[in-house]
Scaffold this motif. Sequence first.
Motif, PDB file in Angstrom:
ATOM      1  N   GLY A 162      -3.667 -19.842  10.132  1.00 18.90           N
ATOM      2  CA  GLY A 162      -4.859 -20.469  10.682  1.00 18.90           C
ATOM      3  C   GLY A 162      -4.714 -20.769  12.163  1.00 18.90           C
ATOM      4  N   ILE A 163      -3.565 -21.340  12.543  1.00 21.87           N
ATOM      5  CA  ILE A 163      -3.312 -21.605  13.965  1.00 21.87           C
ATOM      6  C   ILE A 163      -3.308 -20.303  14.756  1.00 21.87           C
ATOM      7  N   ALA A 164      -2.675 -19.265  14.193  1.00 18.79           N
ATOM      8  CA  ALA A 164      -2.547 -17.993  14.909  1.00 18.79           C
ATOM      9  C   ALA A 164      -3.899 -17.331  15.118  1.00 18.79           C
ATOM     10  N   VAL A 165      -4.756 -17.321  14.081  1.00 18.88           N
ATOM     11  CA  VAL A 165      -6.034 -16.631  14.236  1.00 18.88           C
ATOM     12  C   VAL A 165      -6.932 -17.383  15.218  1.00 18.88           C
ATOM     13  N   MET A 166      -6.806 -18.705  15.294  1.00 23.52           N
ATOM     14  CA  MET A 166      -7.532 -19.454  16.310  1.00 23.52           C
ATOM     15  C   MET A 166      -6.952 -19.182  17.698  1.00 23.52           C
ATOM     16  N   ARG A 226      -5.948 -24.642   7.305  1.00 17.76           N
ATOM     17  CA  ARG A 226      -5.386 -23.834   6.227  1.00 17.76           C
ATOM     18  C   ARG A 226      -6.432 -22.896   5.642  1.00 17.76           C
ATOM     19  N   ALA A 227      -7.664 -23.393   5.503  1.00 16.35           N
ATOM     20  CA  ALA A 227      -8.740 -22.538   4.984  1.00 16.35           C
ATOM     21  C   ALA A 227      -9.010 -21.382   5.943  1.00 16.35           C
ATOM     22  N   ALA A 228      -8.991 -21.672   7.252  1.00 22.75           N
ATOM     23  CA  ALA A 228      -9.176 -20.601   8.238  1.00 22.75           C
ATOM     24  C   ALA A 228      -8.060 -19.573   8.117  1.00 22.75           C
ATOM     25  N   GLY A 229      -6.839 -20.028   7.780  1.00 24.61           N
ATOM     26  CA  GLY A 229      -5.729 -19.106   7.577  1.00 24.61           C
ATOM     27  C   GLY A 229      -5.877 -18.280   6.321  1.00 24.61           C
ATOM     28  N   ARG A 230      -6.427 -18.862   5.267  1.00 26.63           N
ATOM     29  CA  ARG A 230      -6.656 -18.100   4.033  1.00 26.63           C
ATOM     30  C   ARG A 230      -7.718 -17.026   4.256  1.00 26.63           C
ATOM     31  N   ALA A 231      -8.624 -17.279   5.184  1.00 28.65           N
ATOM     32  CA  ALA A 231      -9.665 -16.298   5.515  1.00 28.65           C
ATOM     33  C   ALA A 231      -9.411 -15.686   6.889  1.00 28.65           C
ATOM     34  N   THR A 237     -14.839 -12.984  14.328  1.00 26.26           N
ATOM     35  CA  THR A 237     -14.888 -13.463  15.714  1.00 26.26           C
ATOM     36  C   THR A 237     -15.269 -12.335  16.661  1.00 26.26           C
ATOM     37  N   SER A 238     -14.707 -11.150  16.449  1.00 21.91           N
ATOM     38  CA  SER A 238     -15.048 -10.014  17.309  1.00 21.91           C
ATOM     39  C   SER A 238     -16.541  -9.693  17.215  1.00 21.91           C
ATOM     40  N   ILE A 239     -17.098  -9.782  16.001  1.00 22.70           N
ATOM     41  CA  ILE A 239     -18.524  -9.509  15.824  1.00 22.70           C
ATOM     42  C   ILE A 239     -19.365 -10.568  16.525  1.00 22.70           C
ATOM     43  N   VAL A 240     -18.974 -11.837  16.389  1.00 24.19           N
ATOM     44  CA  VAL A 240     -19.704 -12.917  17.067  1.00 24.19           C
ATOM     45  C   VAL A 240     -19.671 -12.702  18.578  1.00 24.19           C
ATOM     46  N   MET A 241     -18.512 -12.293  19.109  1.00 23.92           N
ATOM     47  CA  MET A 241     -18.399 -12.099  20.552  1.00 23.92           C
ATOM     48  C   MET A 241     -19.259 -10.930  21.041  1.00 23.92           C
ATOM     49  N   LEU A 242     -19.528  -9.964  20.182  1.00 22.88           N
ATOM     50  CA  LEU A 242     -20.486  -8.915  20.542  1.00 22.88           C
ATOM     51  C   LEU A 242     -21.832  -9.535  20.890  1.00 22.88           C
ATOM     52  N   PHE A 243     -22.268 -10.475  20.057  1.00 23.13           N
ATOM     53  CA  PHE A 243     -23.577 -11.104  20.260  1.00 23.13           C
ATOM     54  C   PHE A 243     -23.567 -12.060  21.451  1.00 23.13           C
ATOM     55  N   VAL A 261     -14.520 -20.509  23.368  1.00 26.92           N
ATOM     56  CA  VAL A 261     -13.434 -20.566  22.387  1.00 26.92           C
ATOM     57  C   VAL A 261     -13.568 -21.807  21.512  1.00 26.92           C
ATOM     58  N   ALA A 262     -13.794 -22.953  22.141  1.00 24.99           N
ATOM     59  CA  ALA A 262     -13.912 -24.207  21.387  1.00 24.99           C
ATOM     60  C   ALA A 262     -15.071 -24.145  20.402  1.00 24.99           C
ATOM     61  N   LEU A 263     -16.206 -23.603  20.828  1.00 20.92           N
ATOM     62  CA  LEU A 263     -17.360 -23.484  19.935  1.00 20.92           C
ATOM     63  C   LEU A 263     -17.067 -22.529  18.783  1.00 20.92           C
ATOM     64  N   ALA A 264     -16.357 -21.443  19.081  1.00 19.03           N
ATOM     65  CA  ALA A 264     -15.998 -20.493  18.021  1.00 19.03           C
ATOM     66  C   ALA A 264     -15.021 -21.129  17.039  1.00 19.03           C
ATOM     67  N   TRP A 265     -14.103 -21.949  17.540  1.00 18.59           N
ATOM     68  CA  TRP A 265     -13.191 -22.667  16.640  1.00 18.59           C
ATOM     69  C   TRP A 265     -13.961 -23.588  15.693  1.00 18.59           C
ATOM     70  N   VAL A 266     -14.951 -24.285  16.247  1.00 22.90           N
ATOM     71  CA  VAL A 266     -15.770 -25.155  15.409  1.00 22.90           C
ATOM     72  C   VAL A 266     -16.440 -24.342  14.300  1.00 22.90           C
ATOM     73  N   LEU A 267     -16.985 -23.191  14.668  1.00 22.09           N
ATOM     74  CA  LEU A 267     -17.632 -22.328  13.680  1.00 22.09           C
ATOM     75  C   LEU A 267     -16.622 -21.843  12.637  1.00 22.09           C
ATOM     76  N   MET A 268     -15.443 -21.441  13.094  1.00 21.03           N
ATOM     77  CA  MET A 268     -14.404 -20.945  12.207  1.00 21.03           C
ATOM     78  C   MET A 268     -13.985 -22.014  11.190  1.00 21.03           C
ATOM     79  N   LEU A 269     -13.770 -23.224  11.691  1.00 30.67           N
ATOM     80  CA  LEU A 269     -13.341 -24.317  10.823  1.00 30.67           C
ATOM     81  C   LEU A 269     -14.476 -24.812   9.930  1.00 30.67           C
TER      82      LEU A 269
END
Length: 434
Positions: free
Chosen positions: A41-45, A353-358, A366-372, A394-402
Amino acid sequence: MASGAGAHSAAAAGTMPDPAQADLAPVATSERIESLDFIRGIAVMGILAANIVAFGQPFSAYMYPNEFLTGHGQAADWMWIGQFILVDGKMRGLFTLLFGAGLYLFMERVWARGGTRWRQMWRLFVLMLFGMIHFYLIWYGDILFYYAVVGFVVVPCLRWSAKAQLWIGLVGYVFGALLYAAMLSFPYLVADTPAGQDEDFAEMRTELAEGKASDIADNAIHTRLKQSGDYFGLVAHKAAEHWSDPLTNVFLFGLETLPLMFLGVALYRFGFFSGAFDSRRMRFWGWSGVIVGGAAHLAIGLFVQEAGFTYYSTLAAFVGWSPMPRLLMVLGLAALMIEYSPRWTGGLAERVRAAGRAAFSNYLGTSIVMLFVFHGWALGLFGALNRPQLYIVVALAWVLMLAWSKPWLERYRYGPLEWLWRCLTYGQVFALKR
Protein backbone atom coordinates in the motif's frame (compact mmCIF):
# COMPACT_ATOMS: atom_id res chain seq x y z
CA MET A 1 10.90 -25.97 2.61
CA ALA A 2 7.63 -24.14 3.25
CA SER A 3 5.98 -25.64 0.18
CA GLY A 4 6.75 -29.14 1.38
CA ALA A 5 5.31 -28.31 4.79
CA GLY A 6 2.13 -27.05 3.20
CA ALA A 7 1.72 -30.23 1.16
CA HIS A 8 2.43 -32.40 4.20
CA SER A 9 -0.17 -30.62 6.34
CA ALA A 10 -2.76 -30.95 3.59
CA ALA A 11 -2.10 -34.66 3.29
CA ALA A 12 -2.24 -35.11 7.06
CA ALA A 13 -5.63 -33.42 7.12
CA GLY A 14 -6.87 -35.83 4.49
CA THR A 15 -7.54 -33.04 2.02
CA MET A 16 -4.75 -33.48 -0.53
CA PRO A 17 -6.41 -32.38 -3.78
CA ASP A 18 -6.28 -33.93 -7.21
CA PRO A 19 -3.07 -32.56 -8.83
CA ALA A 20 -4.91 -32.05 -12.11
CA GLN A 21 -7.34 -29.58 -10.53
CA ALA A 22 -5.79 -28.55 -7.23
CA ASP A 23 -4.04 -25.36 -8.27
CA LEU A 24 -7.29 -23.89 -9.56
CA ALA A 25 -8.04 -22.65 -6.05
CA PRO A 26 -7.08 -18.98 -5.60
CA VAL A 27 -5.35 -17.53 -2.55
CA ALA A 28 -7.84 -17.05 0.26
CA THR A 29 -8.09 -13.75 2.14
CA SER A 30 -7.28 -15.56 5.39
CA GLU A 31 -3.90 -16.62 3.93
CA ARG A 32 -2.66 -13.07 3.36
CA ILE A 33 0.42 -11.68 5.13
CA GLU A 34 -0.50 -8.32 6.65
CA SER A 35 2.98 -6.80 6.35
CA LEU A 36 3.04 -7.45 2.60
CA ASP A 37 -0.26 -5.62 2.16
CA PHE A 38 0.93 -2.66 4.23
CA ILE A 39 4.24 -2.28 2.38
CA ARG A 40 2.48 -2.74 -0.94
CA GLY A 41 0.00 0.00 0.00
CA ILE A 42 2.79 2.43 0.88
CA ALA A 43 4.67 1.50 -2.30
CA VAL A 44 1.74 1.96 -4.68
CA MET A 45 1.03 5.37 -3.15
CA GLY A 46 4.70 6.30 -3.30
CA ILE A 47 5.02 5.24 -6.93
CA LEU A 48 2.48 7.91 -7.85
CA ALA A 49 4.54 10.50 -5.96
CA ALA A 50 7.57 9.42 -7.98
CA ASN A 51 5.75 9.34 -11.33
CA ILE A 52 3.62 12.46 -11.03
CA VAL A 53 6.22 14.66 -12.74
CA ALA A 54 6.29 12.35 -15.76
CA PHE A 55 2.47 12.29 -15.79
CA GLY A 56 2.06 16.07 -15.75
CA GLN A 57 5.22 17.31 -17.47
CA PRO A 58 7.47 16.03 -20.30
CA PHE A 59 8.82 12.60 -19.46
CA SER A 60 12.45 13.68 -19.16
CA ALA A 61 11.40 16.26 -16.54
CA TYR A 62 11.21 13.31 -14.16
CA MET A 63 15.00 13.62 -13.87
CA TYR A 64 15.87 16.85 -15.68
CA PRO A 65 14.14 19.91 -14.10
CA ASN A 66 14.91 22.19 -17.06
CA GLU A 67 12.29 20.30 -19.04
CA PHE A 68 9.49 21.64 -16.82
CA LEU A 69 7.20 23.74 -19.01
CA THR A 70 6.28 25.89 -16.01
CA GLY A 71 9.82 26.63 -14.88
CA HIS A 72 11.64 25.17 -11.88
CA GLY A 73 12.64 27.67 -9.20
CA GLN A 74 14.87 27.30 -6.18
CA ALA A 75 12.11 25.93 -3.94
CA ALA A 76 11.26 23.32 -6.59
CA ASP A 77 14.95 22.42 -6.84
CA TRP A 78 14.93 21.56 -3.13
CA MET A 79 11.78 19.53 -3.70
CA TRP A 80 13.68 17.65 -6.43
CA ILE A 81 16.30 16.76 -3.81
CA GLY A 82 13.63 15.78 -1.27
CA GLN A 83 11.89 13.50 -3.76
CA PHE A 84 15.24 12.06 -4.85
CA ILE A 85 16.05 11.16 -1.23
CA LEU A 86 12.70 9.86 -0.04
CA VAL A 87 10.80 8.53 -3.04
CA ASP A 88 12.58 8.04 -6.37
CA GLY A 89 13.53 4.40 -6.89
CA LYS A 90 12.62 3.43 -3.32
CA MET A 91 8.96 2.71 -4.02
CA ARG A 92 9.83 0.78 -7.17
CA GLY A 93 12.44 -1.11 -5.16
CA LEU A 94 9.89 -2.03 -2.48
CA PHE A 95 7.45 -3.10 -5.17
CA THR A 96 10.12 -5.28 -6.79
CA LEU A 97 11.01 -6.96 -3.49
CA LEU A 98 7.34 -7.69 -2.91
CA PHE A 99 6.93 -8.97 -6.45
CA GLY A 100 9.72 -11.48 -5.84
CA ALA A 101 8.17 -12.51 -2.53
CA GLY A 102 4.81 -12.82 -4.27
CA LEU A 103 6.26 -15.12 -6.92
CA TYR A 104 7.33 -17.58 -4.24
CA LEU A 105 4.21 -17.10 -2.12
CA PHE A 106 2.03 -17.91 -5.13
CA MET A 107 4.07 -20.98 -6.04
CA GLU A 108 4.21 -22.17 -2.45
CA ARG A 109 0.44 -22.41 -2.43
CA VAL A 110 0.25 -23.86 -5.94
CA TRP A 111 2.78 -26.56 -5.01
CA ALA A 112 0.86 -27.32 -1.81
CA ARG A 113 -2.23 -27.93 -3.96
CA GLY A 114 -0.43 -30.13 -6.44
CA GLY A 115 0.13 -27.56 -9.20
CA THR A 116 3.23 -26.72 -11.24
CA ARG A 117 5.24 -23.67 -12.25
CA TRP A 118 3.35 -23.47 -15.54
CA ARG A 119 0.53 -21.82 -13.63
CA GLN A 120 2.93 -19.08 -12.60
CA MET A 121 4.35 -18.75 -16.11
CA TRP A 122 0.87 -18.28 -17.54
CA ARG A 123 0.09 -15.75 -14.79
CA LEU A 124 3.18 -13.75 -15.78
CA PHE A 125 2.24 -13.95 -19.46
CA VAL A 126 -1.14 -12.41 -18.61
CA LEU A 127 0.64 -9.70 -16.63
CA MET A 128 2.87 -9.02 -19.63
CA LEU A 129 -0.25 -8.41 -21.75
CA PHE A 130 -1.55 -6.00 -19.11
CA GLY A 131 1.80 -4.23 -19.29
CA MET A 132 1.62 -3.86 -23.07
CA ILE A 133 -1.89 -2.40 -22.83
CA HIS A 134 -0.67 -0.04 -20.11
CA PHE A 135 2.35 1.10 -22.12
CA TYR A 136 0.74 1.60 -25.53
CA LEU A 137 -2.74 2.78 -24.53
CA ILE A 138 -2.39 4.44 -21.14
CA TRP A 139 1.08 5.53 -20.00
CA TYR A 140 4.64 5.44 -21.23
CA GLY A 141 6.18 4.57 -17.84
CA ASP A 142 4.88 1.02 -17.46
CA ILE A 143 6.77 -1.43 -15.21
CA LEU A 144 4.46 -4.45 -15.54
CA PHE A 145 5.91 -5.69 -18.83
CA TYR A 146 9.49 -5.93 -17.64
CA TYR A 147 8.39 -7.29 -14.25
CA ALA A 148 6.71 -10.15 -16.11
CA VAL A 149 9.70 -10.79 -18.38
CA VAL A 150 12.15 -10.75 -15.47
CA GLY A 151 9.75 -12.97 -13.55
CA PHE A 152 10.09 -15.58 -16.31
CA VAL A 153 13.78 -15.79 -15.36
CA VAL A 154 13.13 -16.04 -11.61
CA VAL A 155 10.43 -18.73 -11.65
CA PRO A 156 12.69 -21.62 -12.81
CA CYS A 157 15.03 -20.73 -9.91
CA LEU A 158 12.42 -20.83 -7.14
CA ARG A 159 13.46 -24.32 -6.02
CA TRP A 160 17.03 -23.17 -5.37
CA SER A 161 18.06 -22.77 -1.74
CA ALA A 162 17.11 -19.52 -0.07
CA LYS A 163 20.79 -18.87 0.71
CA ALA A 164 21.73 -19.21 -2.98
CA GLN A 165 18.91 -16.85 -3.96
CA LEU A 166 20.08 -14.33 -1.35
CA TRP A 167 23.68 -14.36 -2.55
CA ILE A 168 22.67 -14.18 -6.22
CA GLY A 169 20.50 -11.20 -5.37
CA LEU A 170 23.20 -9.37 -3.41
CA VAL A 171 26.09 -10.09 -5.78
CA GLY A 172 23.93 -9.42 -8.83
CA TYR A 173 22.74 -6.12 -7.43
CA VAL A 174 26.25 -4.92 -6.55
CA PHE A 175 27.50 -5.93 -10.00
CA GLY A 176 24.62 -4.04 -11.64
CA ALA A 177 25.19 -0.98 -9.45
CA LEU A 178 28.88 -0.84 -10.38
CA LEU A 179 28.05 -1.26 -14.05
CA TYR A 180 25.41 1.47 -13.94
CA ALA A 181 27.87 3.78 -12.17
CA ALA A 182 30.55 3.19 -14.79
CA MET A 183 28.15 3.58 -17.72
CA LEU A 184 26.52 6.79 -16.47
CA SER A 185 29.51 8.54 -14.88
CA PHE A 186 31.49 8.67 -18.10
CA PRO A 187 28.85 10.61 -20.11
CA TYR A 188 28.59 13.10 -17.25
CA LEU A 189 32.36 13.58 -17.12
CA VAL A 190 32.53 14.13 -20.88
CA ALA A 191 29.47 16.35 -21.22
CA ASP A 192 29.64 18.47 -18.06
CA THR A 193 33.19 18.63 -16.71
CA PRO A 194 36.56 19.99 -17.89
CA ALA A 195 37.78 16.39 -18.13
CA GLY A 196 35.65 15.96 -21.23
CA GLN A 197 36.97 19.01 -23.05
CA ASP A 198 39.95 17.15 -24.42
CA GLU A 199 39.95 16.91 -28.20
CA ASP A 200 39.89 13.11 -27.94
CA PHE A 201 36.33 13.35 -26.61
CA ALA A 202 35.03 15.76 -29.26
CA GLU A 203 33.09 13.10 -31.16
CA MET A 204 31.55 11.73 -27.96
CA ARG A 205 30.55 15.24 -26.81
CA THR A 206 28.76 15.68 -30.12
CA GLU A 207 26.97 12.34 -29.76
CA LEU A 208 25.89 13.17 -26.20
CA ALA A 209 24.57 16.54 -27.28
CA GLU A 210 22.66 14.90 -30.12
CA GLY A 211 21.24 12.29 -27.74
CA LYS A 212 20.01 14.99 -25.39
CA ALA A 213 18.51 16.99 -28.26
CA SER A 214 16.77 13.89 -29.63
CA ASP A 215 15.24 13.11 -26.24
CA ILE A 216 13.99 16.68 -25.81
CA ALA A 217 12.61 16.75 -29.37
CA ASP A 218 10.68 13.52 -28.75
CA ASN A 219 9.32 15.00 -25.53
CA ALA A 220 8.13 17.98 -27.54
CA ILE A 221 6.14 15.64 -29.81
CA HIS A 222 4.54 13.96 -26.79
CA THR A 223 3.74 17.38 -25.32
CA ARG A 224 2.05 18.58 -28.49
CA LEU A 225 -0.02 15.42 -28.83
CA LYS A 226 -1.09 15.44 -25.18
CA GLN A 227 -1.94 19.12 -25.05
CA SER A 228 -3.87 18.97 -28.31
CA GLY A 229 -5.91 16.02 -27.08
CA ASP A 230 -4.79 13.80 -29.97
CA TYR A 231 -4.97 10.53 -28.05
CA PHE A 232 -4.87 8.30 -31.12
CA GLY A 233 -1.96 10.27 -32.53
CA LEU A 234 -0.08 9.67 -29.26
CA VAL A 235 -0.81 5.93 -29.42
CA ALA A 236 0.31 5.83 -33.06
CA HIS A 237 3.52 7.69 -32.20
CA LYS A 238 4.35 5.22 -29.43
CA ALA A 239 3.60 2.28 -31.71
CA ALA A 240 5.76 3.71 -34.52
CA GLU A 241 8.67 5.29 -32.64
CA HIS A 242 8.70 3.53 -29.26
CA TRP A 243 7.46 0.04 -30.04
CA SER A 244 10.67 -1.51 -28.67
CA ASP A 245 10.80 0.51 -25.44
CA PRO A 246 9.20 -2.20 -23.25
CA LEU A 247 12.00 -4.58 -24.25
CA THR A 248 14.58 -1.82 -23.84
CA ASN A 249 13.35 -1.31 -20.27
CA VAL A 250 13.98 -4.99 -19.56
CA PHE A 251 17.69 -4.46 -20.29
CA LEU A 252 17.83 -0.97 -18.76
CA PHE A 253 16.32 -2.01 -15.42
CA GLY A 254 17.04 -5.73 -15.49
CA LEU A 255 20.28 -5.56 -13.50
CA GLU A 256 18.33 -3.92 -10.69
CA THR A 257 15.00 -5.74 -11.03
CA LEU A 258 16.29 -9.31 -11.30
CA PRO A 259 18.51 -9.15 -8.18
CA LEU A 260 15.77 -7.43 -6.15
CA MET A 261 13.30 -10.15 -7.10
CA PHE A 262 15.79 -12.80 -5.97
CA LEU A 263 16.23 -10.88 -2.71
CA GLY A 264 12.46 -10.72 -2.29
CA VAL A 265 12.18 -14.49 -2.75
CA ALA A 266 15.01 -15.21 -0.30
CA LEU A 267 13.80 -12.77 2.35
CA TYR A 268 10.29 -14.20 2.17
CA ARG A 269 11.64 -17.74 2.65
CA PHE A 270 13.79 -16.62 5.60
CA GLY A 271 10.67 -15.19 7.28
CA PHE A 272 11.63 -11.53 6.88
CA PHE A 273 8.12 -10.43 5.91
CA SER A 274 6.34 -12.51 8.55
CA GLY A 275 8.19 -11.25 11.63
CA ALA A 276 10.68 -14.10 12.09
CA PHE A 277 13.66 -11.77 12.61
CA ASP A 278 14.70 -10.28 15.96
CA SER A 279 12.85 -6.99 16.54
CA ARG A 280 15.82 -5.04 17.88
CA ARG A 281 17.97 -6.05 14.94
CA MET A 282 15.19 -5.19 12.50
CA ARG A 283 14.93 -1.70 13.99
CA PHE A 284 18.70 -1.23 14.11
CA TRP A 285 19.36 -2.34 10.55
CA GLY A 286 16.20 -0.64 9.31
CA TRP A 287 17.11 2.77 10.72
CA SER A 288 20.76 2.30 9.75
CA GLY A 289 19.80 1.61 6.13
CA VAL A 290 17.43 4.56 5.94
CA ILE A 291 19.84 7.02 7.59
CA VAL A 292 23.01 5.96 5.77
CA GLY A 293 21.22 5.56 2.44
CA GLY A 294 19.37 8.84 2.91
CA ALA A 295 22.60 10.70 3.75
CA ALA A 296 24.26 9.32 0.61
CA HIS A 297 21.26 10.41 -1.48
CA LEU A 298 21.45 13.88 0.08
CA ALA A 299 25.14 14.12 -0.83
CA ILE A 300 24.38 13.10 -4.43
CA GLY A 301 21.46 15.54 -4.62
CA LEU A 302 23.58 18.44 -3.35
CA PHE A 303 26.30 17.53 -5.85
CA VAL A 304 23.78 17.60 -8.71
CA GLN A 305 22.43 20.92 -7.44
CA GLU A 306 25.95 22.35 -7.41
CA ALA A 307 26.41 21.04 -10.98
CA GLY A 308 23.32 22.99 -12.04
CA PHE A 309 20.91 20.05 -12.53
CA THR A 310 22.37 19.38 -15.96
CA TYR A 311 20.91 16.66 -18.17
CA TYR A 312 23.74 14.19 -17.71
CA SER A 313 24.33 14.90 -14.01
CA THR A 314 20.68 14.18 -13.19
CA LEU A 315 20.76 11.04 -15.37
CA ALA A 316 23.90 9.85 -13.60
CA ALA A 317 22.37 10.58 -10.20
CA PHE A 318 19.20 8.62 -10.88
CA VAL A 319 20.66 5.64 -12.72
CA GLY A 320 24.39 5.55 -12.00
CA TRP A 321 25.11 6.81 -8.49
CA SER A 322 22.03 6.01 -6.42
CA PRO A 323 21.57 2.20 -6.74
CA MET A 324 23.78 1.25 -3.76
CA PRO A 325 22.34 3.77 -1.27
CA ARG A 326 18.92 2.96 -2.74
CA LEU A 327 19.31 -0.70 -1.76
CA LEU A 328 20.12 0.36 1.81
CA MET A 329 16.99 2.50 1.92
CA VAL A 330 14.74 -0.09 0.29
CA LEU A 331 15.77 -2.83 2.72
CA GLY A 332 15.72 -0.37 5.62
CA LEU A 333 12.24 0.89 4.80
CA ALA A 334 10.97 -2.67 4.38
CA ALA A 335 12.41 -3.67 7.77
CA LEU A 336 10.90 -0.66 9.54
CA MET A 337 7.48 -1.15 7.98
CA ILE A 338 7.49 -4.84 8.91
CA GLU A 339 8.55 -3.99 12.45
CA TYR A 340 6.17 -1.09 13.05
CA SER A 341 3.16 -1.94 10.87
CA PRO A 342 1.51 -4.27 13.43
CA ARG A 343 1.29 -1.26 15.77
CA TRP A 344 -0.32 0.94 13.11
CA THR A 345 -3.86 -0.21 13.65
CA GLY A 346 -6.01 2.89 13.16
CA GLY A 347 -8.46 3.55 10.38
CA LEU A 348 -5.80 5.12 8.15
CA ALA A 349 -3.52 2.07 8.49
CA GLU A 350 -6.41 -0.21 7.55
CA ARG A 351 -7.06 1.87 4.46
CA VAL A 352 -3.36 1.67 3.50
CA ARG A 353 -3.52 -2.13 3.82
CA ALA A 354 -6.66 -2.17 1.67
CA ALA A 355 -4.87 -0.06 -0.95
CA GLY A 356 -2.09 -2.67 -0.87
CA ARG A 357 -4.53 -5.54 -1.35
CA ALA A 358 -5.83 -3.70 -4.42
CA ALA A 359 -2.38 -2.49 -5.52
CA PHE A 360 -2.75 -3.74 -9.10
CA SER A 361 -6.05 -1.89 -9.51
CA ASN A 362 -4.62 1.21 -7.85
CA TYR A 363 -1.49 1.19 -10.00
CA LEU A 364 -3.30 0.92 -13.34
CA GLY A 365 -6.29 2.89 -12.09
CA THR A 366 -4.06 5.83 -11.16
CA SER A 367 -2.62 5.89 -14.68
CA ILE A 368 -6.16 6.00 -16.10
CA VAL A 369 -7.17 8.82 -13.74
CA MET A 370 -4.06 10.79 -14.76
CA LEU A 371 -5.12 10.48 -18.41
CA PHE A 372 -8.25 12.43 -17.52
CA VAL A 373 -6.39 14.95 -15.40
CA PHE A 374 -3.64 15.86 -17.84
CA HIS A 375 -4.59 15.08 -21.44
CA GLY A 376 -6.06 17.74 -23.68
CA TRP A 377 -9.23 15.78 -24.43
CA ALA A 378 -10.10 15.92 -20.70
CA LEU A 379 -8.98 18.48 -18.07
CA GLY A 380 -5.93 19.40 -20.15
CA LEU A 381 -3.52 20.18 -17.30
CA PHE A 382 -0.45 18.68 -18.96
CA GLY A 383 2.45 21.11 -18.66
CA ALA A 384 0.31 23.59 -16.69
CA LEU A 385 1.19 22.60 -13.11
CA ASN A 386 4.49 23.26 -11.35
CA ARG A 387 6.06 20.78 -8.96
CA PRO A 388 4.19 21.88 -5.78
CA GLN A 389 0.89 21.82 -7.67
CA LEU A 390 1.65 18.33 -8.99
CA TYR A 391 2.09 17.19 -5.40
CA ILE A 392 -1.42 18.49 -4.66
CA VAL A 393 -2.67 16.16 -7.41
CA VAL A 394 -0.78 13.33 -5.68
CA ALA A 395 -2.47 14.10 -2.36
CA LEU A 396 -5.92 14.15 -3.97
CA ALA A 397 -5.20 10.86 -5.74
CA TRP A 398 -4.09 9.33 -2.43
CA VAL A 399 -7.38 10.40 -0.88
CA LEU A 400 -9.24 8.73 -3.74
CA MET A 401 -7.10 5.59 -3.46
CA LEU A 402 -7.67 5.28 0.28
CA ALA A 403 -11.34 6.17 -0.01
CA TRP A 404 -12.39 3.45 -2.45
CA SER A 405 -10.12 0.49 -1.59
CA LYS A 406 -11.44 -0.37 1.88
CA PRO A 407 -15.20 -0.17 1.21
CA TRP A 408 -14.73 -2.04 -2.08
CA LEU A 409 -12.90 -4.91 -0.35
CA GLU A 410 -15.51 -5.03 2.38
CA ARG A 411 -18.07 -5.91 -0.29
CA TYR A 412 -15.90 -7.76 -2.80
CA ARG A 413 -13.24 -10.44 -2.47
CA TYR A 414 -10.63 -8.76 -4.69
CA GLY A 415 -9.88 -5.49 -6.37
CA PRO A 416 -11.40 -5.36 -9.88
CA LEU A 417 -8.14 -5.91 -11.76
CA GLU A 418 -6.91 -8.43 -9.19
CA TRP A 419 -10.11 -10.38 -9.87
CA LEU A 420 -9.65 -10.15 -13.65
CA TRP A 421 -6.00 -11.24 -13.41
CA ARG A 422 -7.02 -14.14 -11.18
CA CYS A 423 -9.76 -15.28 -13.56
CA LEU A 424 -7.40 -15.13 -16.55
CA THR A 425 -4.70 -16.95 -14.58
CA TYR A 426 -6.94 -19.88 -13.71
CA GLY A 427 -9.15 -19.81 -16.81
CA GLN A 428 -12.40 -19.59 -14.91
CA VAL A 429 -14.68 -16.96 -13.40
CA PHE A 430 -14.45 -16.66 -9.63
CA ALA A 431 -17.10 -15.12 -7.43
CA LEU A 432 -16.31 -11.46 -6.87
CA LYS A 433 -18.94 -10.37 -4.38
CA ARG A 434 -18.62 -11.56 -0.79
